[in-house]
Design an enzyme around this catalytic site. Structure first.
Site, short mmCIF file in Angstrom:
data_model
loop_
_atom_site.label_atom_id
_atom_site.label_comp_id
_atom_site.label_asym_id
_atom_site.label_seq_id
_atom_site.Cartn_x
_atom_site.Cartn_y
_atom_site.Cartn_z
N THR A 271 27.09 -56.04 -11.86
CA THR A 271 26.87 -56.97 -12.97
C THR A 271 25.61 -56.49 -13.70
O THR A 271 24.81 -55.75 -13.15
CB THR A 271 26.66 -58.42 -12.48
N GLY A 272 25.46 -56.95 -14.93
CA GLY A 272 24.28 -56.55 -15.69
C GLY A 272 24.66 -55.66 -16.86
O GLY A 272 25.82 -55.70 -17.33
N GLY B 238 32.81 -53.39 -21.75
CA GLY B 238 31.70 -53.08 -20.85
C GLY B 238 32.16 -52.30 -19.65
O GLY B 238 33.22 -51.66 -19.64
N GLY C 220 26.22 -53.28 -18.86
CA GLY C 220 27.38 -52.44 -18.63
C GLY C 220 27.22 -51.02 -19.14
O GLY C 220 27.70 -50.07 -18.52
N THR D 191 28.42 -61.88 -15.35
CA THR D 191 29.72 -61.36 -14.89
C THR D 191 29.89 -61.90 -13.49
O THR D 191 28.91 -62.30 -12.86
CB THR D 191 29.64 -59.80 -14.82
N1 GLY Z 1 28.47 -55.96 -16.91
C1 GLY Z 1 29.15 -56.70 -17.87
C2 GLY Z 1 29.16 -56.11 -19.20
O1 GLY Z 1 28.26 -55.36 -19.53
O2 GLY Z 1 30.06 -56.38 -19.94
#
Ligand code: GLY
Length: 362
Positions: free
Chosen positions: A266-267, A245, A269, A215
């Site tokens: 980020t990571g 997400g 979600g 992301t």
């Molecule tokens: N953090 C991005 C997602 O999980 O979609």
């Protein structure tokens, strides 16, 4: 900034009963090196320009450079942040964002994005948006040209088309090949057969170590002390169609309080969504916590709330990555990851660089 706002922004705020004190907190994270540092403002107070700050995920070095260039020439911080992430949204080589992002399980790219503007406290978002290359721009239009905050799926696409966005094929050849390999190797009890191993493109094989959840997040503090943030993503690779997400959810994928600071993530979600993380981080910064400490404390909370065995390693620690980024009104910034080894991009008004994230676990 008034006295009360200055206190909330971190300088000399008191510590709430429910939040750990700075001392307790530092004892609790003594294993995590304090790697992220504060950026100082050149001048604080009055109407004199301050040193701007832009912070982003590691794939956002071009975004932070662009954002600072734009705020320096007088652009709104949200326009600057969006112009920064647009570089990555349009880049076919980033397989976690926009054009070139990995698709859902049907091979269709679905994008999520959100924006938040500190001075007006307005926000907008799109989710599960297909065929539109710059979802962050559409999110800003949701903010500016509707009475809503979040549009999803077909409705979001029709809204984008109404505003002149072309519908494009976002699936690059590279992303299609990665998806096809996933499809052909996921089960022995379906009718898809993989190619002989020696024929698998090494470029494709490279992506099958772990699940891709990239992301881009970018938060900006401008020369007037105003804040804005954007988070944009193609989401979890090979997700169930319609999965949304954390990125387009205000308070989870990003949050801004113009009196306090901005945060993004980020990571994984799902872990963020279950904890409303970015709203918490901003709240804790408002109660005096340094941005990096607030990011680390949030990771501790996510780890504590992770109880399902499938999400835990044998030692009881979460088996996923999650990263938070934050900047406060004073220009102090920080980022922290659940697991060691992540970097983040920052432009502190003097230089644009990657720094190591603080981390919770080695
Ligand atoms: N953090 C991005 C997602 O999980 O979609």
């Amino acid at each position: 900034m008034g006295e009360k706002a200055r206190e909330r922004a971190g300088g000399k705020a008191g510590t709430p009963a429910e939040a750990p004190t700075r001392r307790e907190f530092l004892v609790g994270v003594s294993a995590a090196p304090v790697l992220a540092c504060a950026a100082s403002s050149e001048i604080s107070g009055g109407s004199m320009p301050r040193r701007p700050v832009a912070i982003a995920s590691a794939n956002g070095l071009r975004a932070t450079a662009k954002a600072i260039e734009l705020v320096r020439s007088g652009h709104d911080p949200l326009d600057a942040a969006i112009a920064g992430v647009n570089i990555v949204e349009g880049d076919p080589n980033d397989i976690s964002v926009g054009y070139g992002g990995l698709p859902n399980e049907d091979g269709v790219v679905e994008l999520d994005a959100a924006v938040m503007h500190g001075p007006t406290h307005r926000c907008g978002a799109v989710a599960a948006l297909r065929g539109i290359k710059y979802p962050s721009k559409v999110a800003k239009l949701v903010m500016e040209r509707t009475d809503h905050v979040l549009l999803v799926g077909e409705g979001a696409q029709r809204f984008a088309v109404a505003h002149g966005f072309p519908i494009e094929n976002l699936l690059t050849e590279r992303a299609r090949k990665i998806w096809l390999h996933w499809k052909e190797t996921r089960s022995a009890i379906d009718d898809w057969l993989p190619p002989p191993p020696k024929e698998v493109d090494p470029e494709v094989r490279r992506f099958f170590g772990e699940r891709v959840t990239g992301t881009i997040h970018c938060s900006v503090l401008d020369t007037k002390g105003d804040l804005a943030a954007v988070t944009t993503t193609s989401g979890l690779a090979f997700k169930i169609p319609g999965r949304v997400g954390d990125s387009p959810i205000i308070g989870a994928g990003l949050y801004v309080d113009n009196d306090i600071g901005a945060a993004g993530s980020t990571g994984r979600g799902e872990a963020n969504l279950a904890n409303c993380s970015c709203a918490m981080i901003v709240e804790w910064m408002g109660r005096g916590m340094h941005p990096m400490e607030a990011c680390l404390e949030m990771l501790r909370r996510v780890a504590k709330h992770t109880k399902e065995k499938r999400l835990l390693r044998p030692d009881g620690r979460p088996n996923f990555q999650l990263v938070f980024y934050a900047v406060n009104k004073n220009g102090e910034y920080g980022a922290a990851s659940m697991w060691k080894g992540r970097k983040f991009a920052v432009h502190d008004g003097s230089s644009n660089r990657l720094e190591d994230c603080a981390y919770l676990f080695e």
